[in-house]
Write a protein that holds these residues in place. Structure first.
Motif, PDB file in Angstrom:
ATOM      1  N   LYS A  30     -24.757  11.693 -77.269  1.00 44.54           N
ATOM      2  CA  LYS A  30     -24.131  11.660 -78.586  1.00 44.54           C
ATOM      3  C   LYS A  30     -25.192  11.348 -79.628  1.00 44.54           C
ATOM      4  O   LYS A  30     -26.238  10.761 -79.308  1.00 44.54           O
ATOM      5  CB  LYS A  30     -22.995  10.639 -78.600  1.00 44.54           C
ATOM      6  N   PRO A  31     -24.951  11.737 -80.886  1.00 48.35           N
ATOM      7  CA  PRO A  31     -25.966  11.567 -81.933  1.00 48.35           C
ATOM      8  C   PRO A  31     -26.485  10.138 -82.026  1.00 48.35           C
ATOM      9  O   PRO A  31     -25.699   9.189 -82.068  1.00 48.35           O
ATOM     10  CB  PRO A  31     -25.215  11.975 -83.204  1.00 48.35           C
ATOM     11  N   GLY A  32     -27.791  10.004 -82.043  1.00 47.67           N
ATOM     12  CA  GLY A  32     -28.427   8.707 -82.198  1.00 47.67           C
ATOM     13  C   GLY A  32     -28.395   7.830 -80.958  1.00 47.67           C
ATOM     14  O   GLY A  32     -28.799   6.660 -81.024  1.00 47.67           O
ATOM     15  N   GLN A  33     -27.909   8.379 -79.839  1.00 45.73           N
ATOM     16  CA  GLN A  33     -27.808   7.587 -78.615  1.00 45.73           C
ATOM     17  C   GLN A  33     -28.671   8.167 -77.505  1.00 45.73           C
ATOM     18  O   GLN A  33     -29.086   9.325 -77.551  1.00 45.73           O
ATOM     19  CB  GLN A  33     -26.353   7.510 -78.148  1.00 45.73           C
ATOM     20  N   SER A  34     -28.945   7.343 -76.495  1.00 44.05           N
ATOM     21  CA  SER A  34     -29.667   7.811 -75.318  1.00 44.05           C
ATOM     22  C   SER A  34     -28.738   8.657 -74.450  1.00 44.05           C
ATOM     23  O   SER A  34     -27.519   8.491 -74.488  1.00 44.05           O
ATOM     24  CB  SER A  34     -30.169   6.617 -74.503  1.00 44.05           C
ATOM     25  N   PRO A  35     -29.308   9.557 -73.669  1.00 49.63           N
ATOM     26  CA  PRO A  35     -28.474  10.337 -72.742  1.00 49.63           C
ATOM     27  C   PRO A  35     -27.779   9.431 -71.732  1.00 49.63           C
ATOM     28  O   PRO A  35     -28.296   8.369 -71.367  1.00 49.63           O
ATOM     29  CB  PRO A  35     -29.490  11.249 -72.053  1.00 49.63           C
ATOM     30  N   VAL A  36     -26.616   9.879 -71.290  1.00 50.92           N
ATOM     31  CA  VAL A  36     -25.842   9.188 -70.260  1.00 50.92           C
ATOM     32  C   VAL A  36     -25.565  10.192 -69.147  1.00 50.92           C
ATOM     33  O   VAL A  36     -25.105  11.298 -69.404  1.00 50.92           O
ATOM     34  CB  VAL A  36     -24.514   8.647 -70.824  1.00 50.92           C
ATOM     35  N   GLN A  37     -25.851   9.789 -67.918  1.00 45.49           N
ATOM     36  CA  GLN A  37     -25.584  10.678 -66.791  1.00 45.49           C
ATOM     37  C   GLN A  37     -24.077  10.770 -66.558  1.00 45.49           C
ATOM     38  O   GLN A  37     -23.392   9.746 -66.438  1.00 45.49           O
ATOM     39  CB  GLN A  37     -26.275  10.140 -65.534  1.00 45.49           C
ATOM     40  N   VAL A  38     -23.555  11.996 -66.441  1.00 44.65           N
ATOM     41  CA  VAL A  38     -22.132  12.186 -66.172  1.00 44.65           C
ATOM     42  C   VAL A  38     -21.878  12.816 -64.803  1.00 44.65           C
ATOM     43  O   VAL A  38     -20.779  12.718 -64.264  1.00 44.65           O
ATOM     44  CB  VAL A  38     -21.429  13.003 -67.280  1.00 44.65           C
ATOM     45  N   ILE A  39     -22.906  13.492 -64.258  1.00 48.46           N
ATOM     46  CA  ILE A  39     -22.801  14.108 -62.928  1.00 48.46           C
ATOM     47  C   ILE A  39     -24.153  13.986 -62.238  1.00 48.46           C
ATOM     48  O   ILE A  39     -25.200  14.173 -62.879  1.00 48.46           O
ATOM     49  CB  ILE A  39     -22.414  15.605 -63.008  1.00 48.46           C
ATOM     50  N   TYR A  40     -24.145  13.668 -60.933  1.00 46.08           N
ATOM     51  CA  TYR A  40     -25.353  13.718 -60.130  1.00 46.08           C
ATOM     52  C   TYR A  40     -25.048  14.399 -58.805  1.00 46.08           C
ATOM     53  O   TYR A  40     -23.875  14.545 -58.434  1.00 46.08           O
ATOM     54  CB  TYR A  40     -25.954  12.321 -59.933  1.00 46.08           C
ATOM     55  N   GLN A  41     -26.087  14.802 -58.119  1.00 43.49           N
ATOM     56  CA  GLN A  41     -25.939  15.516 -56.837  1.00 43.49           C
ATOM     57  C   GLN A  41     -24.868  16.597 -56.915  1.00 43.49           C
ATOM     58  O   GLN A  41     -23.980  16.675 -56.073  1.00 43.49           O
ATOM     59  CB  GLN A  41     -25.646  14.522 -55.713  1.00 43.49           C
ATOM     60  N   ASP A  42     -24.968  17.409 -57.928  1.00 41.56           N
ATOM     61  CA  ASP A  42     -24.116  18.590 -58.166  1.00 41.56           C
ATOM     62  C   ASP A  42     -22.699  18.262 -58.606  1.00 41.56           C
ATOM     63  O   ASP A  42     -22.173  18.903 -59.517  1.00 41.56           O
ATOM     64  CB  ASP A  42     -24.015  19.466 -56.897  1.00 41.56           C
ATOM     65  N   THR A  43     -22.037  17.319 -57.935  1.00 37.93           N
ATOM     66  CA  THR A  43     -20.602  17.144 -58.143  1.00 37.93           C
ATOM     67  C   THR A  43     -20.128  15.702 -58.278  1.00 37.93           C
ATOM     68  O   THR A  43     -18.946  15.469 -58.528  1.00 37.93           O
ATOM     69  CB  THR A  43     -19.823  17.763 -56.964  1.00 37.93           C
ATOM     70  N   LYS A  44     -21.037  14.735 -58.137  1.00 40.52           N
ATOM     71  CA  LYS A  44     -20.603  13.335 -58.088  1.00 40.52           C
ATOM     72  C   LYS A  44     -20.609  12.692 -59.475  1.00 40.52           C
ATOM     73  O   LYS A  44     -21.515  12.947 -60.276  1.00 40.52           O
ATOM     74  CB  LYS A  44     -21.508  12.547 -57.136  1.00 40.52           C
ATOM     75  N   ARG A  45     -19.612  11.868 -59.725  1.00 45.18           N
ATOM     76  CA  ARG A  45     -19.524  11.143 -60.991  1.00 45.18           C
ATOM     77  C   ARG A  45     -20.004   9.710 -60.826  1.00 45.18           C
ATOM     78  O   ARG A  45     -19.524   8.990 -59.953  1.00 45.18           O
ATOM     79  CB  ARG A  45     -18.072  11.115 -61.486  1.00 45.18           C
ATOM     80  N   PRO A  46     -20.913   9.264 -61.706  1.00 49.32           N
ATOM     81  CA  PRO A  46     -21.315   7.846 -61.657  1.00 49.32           C
ATOM     82  C   PRO A  46     -20.124   6.966 -61.999  1.00 49.32           C
ATOM     83  O   PRO A  46     -19.153   7.397 -62.621  1.00 49.32           O
ATOM     84  CB  PRO A  46     -22.390   7.754 -62.749  1.00 49.32           C
ATOM     85  N   SER A  47     -20.218   5.719 -61.618  1.00 50.92           N
ATOM     86  CA  SER A  47     -19.176   4.758 -61.941  1.00 50.92           C
ATOM     87  C   SER A  47     -18.966   4.700 -63.453  1.00 50.92           C
ATOM     88  O   SER A  47     -19.926   4.661 -64.229  1.00 50.92           O
ATOM     89  CB  SER A  47     -19.582   3.371 -61.429  1.00 50.92           C
ATOM     90  N   GLY A  48     -17.707   4.731 -63.856  1.00 53.90           N
ATOM     91  CA  GLY A  48     -17.381   4.620 -65.270  1.00 53.90           C
ATOM     92  C   GLY A  48     -17.217   5.950 -65.985  1.00 53.90           C
ATOM     93  O   GLY A  48     -16.775   5.975 -67.139  1.00 53.90           O
ATOM     94  N   ILE A  49     -17.575   7.041 -65.324  1.00 55.66           N
ATOM     95  CA  ILE A  49     -17.396   8.365 -65.938  1.00 55.66           C
ATOM     96  C   ILE A  49     -15.985   8.851 -65.630  1.00 55.66           C
ATOM     97  O   ILE A  49     -15.567   8.864 -64.469  1.00 55.66           O
ATOM     98  CB  ILE A  49     -18.441   9.357 -65.415  1.00 55.66           C
ATOM     99  N   PRO A  50     -15.251   9.275 -66.657  1.00 59.75           N
ATOM    100  CA  PRO A  50     -13.847   9.679 -66.451  1.00 59.75           C
ATOM    101  C   PRO A  50     -13.705  10.841 -65.484  1.00 59.75           C
ATOM    102  O   PRO A  50     -14.582  11.704 -65.378  1.00 59.75           O
ATOM    103  CB  PRO A  50     -13.408  10.093 -67.873  1.00 59.75           C
TER     104      PRO A  50
END
Lengths: 106, 122
Positions: free
Chosen positions: A38-58
């Motif tokens: 989002k503007p002015g913010q650092s990137p946030v990982q939403v998916i890893y290993q093709d299909t997995k969601r990190p904790s806290g990602i909807p």
């Protein structure tokens, strides 16, 4: 050098499903991650290993990767999902980012 | 909770060397499970990976920057550092440090610093 290609922009209506593609040669044979920025913010990982969601990602965030294309899907898109999205993969021990896609929720 | 904090000059003159440090807290920089990386983002543009380092000192660099980049680690200070030589205006960017889970294993960059803007100008 390896390249990942994303559409510059994608638009979606609130509540609908947004799909963002990322293409690269034999990308399906590599792991792919996705980041939201989002503007002015650092990137946030939403998916890893093709299909997995990190904790806290909807749960509305999902992804797939097959053939030459990885796809990030946002179901029931909300206004808060409006952001830039980047795919990322590895090629011969180097990290490659896609050019990014601006998701507009309108 | 893991935190990464970039530090260094916000203004660098053309042809000089850009030097940044990233301090890791809330976790061990010596963990065998992670790599530590630098990523940059020119104003209004996308993300560009600069390079990664393992706690042992093993490094991996973006081929397009390799001739100008050095990444090092100081485990005693929980820091890893970036040096970029012979900078030009094209190196003006927000520089992020981040943690990567195991390079190539698909875990990606799961924790990022807040980023620091470095401007190259005389």
């Amino acid at each position: 050098s390896y390249e990942l290609t994303q559409p510059p922009s994608v638009s979606v209506s609130p509540g609908q499903t947004a799909s963002i593609a990322c293409s690269g040669d034999e990308l399906g044979n590599k792991y792919t991650c996705w980041y939201q920025q989002k503007p002015g913010q650092s990137p946030v990982q939403v998916i890893y290993q093709d299909t997995k969601r990190p904790s806290g990602i909807p749960e509305r965030f999902s992804a797939s990767n097959s053939g030459n294309t990885a796809t990030l899907t946002i179901s029931g898109t909300q206004a808060m999902d409006e952001a830039d999205y980047y795919c990322q993969a590895w090629d011969s021990s180097t990290v490659v980012f896609g050019g990014g896609t601006k998701l507009t929720v309108l | 909770q893991l935190q990464l904090q970039e530090s260094g000059p916000g203004l660098v003159k053309p042809s000089e060397t850009l030097s940044l440090a990233c301090t890791v807290s809330g976790g061990s920089i010596s963990s065998r499970s992670y790599y530590w990386g630098w990523i940059r983002q020119p104003p209004g543009k996308g993300l560009e990976w600069i390079g990664n380092i393992y706690y042992s000192g093993s490094t991996y660099y973006n081929p397009s920057l390799q001739s100008r980049v050095t990444i090092s680690v100081d485990t005693s200070k929980s820091q890893f550092s970036l040096k970029l030589t012979s900078v030009t205006a094209a190196d003006t960017a927000v520089y992020y440090c981040a943690r990567e889970g195991g390079g190539g294993g698909g875990s990606g960059f799961d924790s990022w610093g807040q980023g620091t803007l470095v401007t190259v100008s005389s």
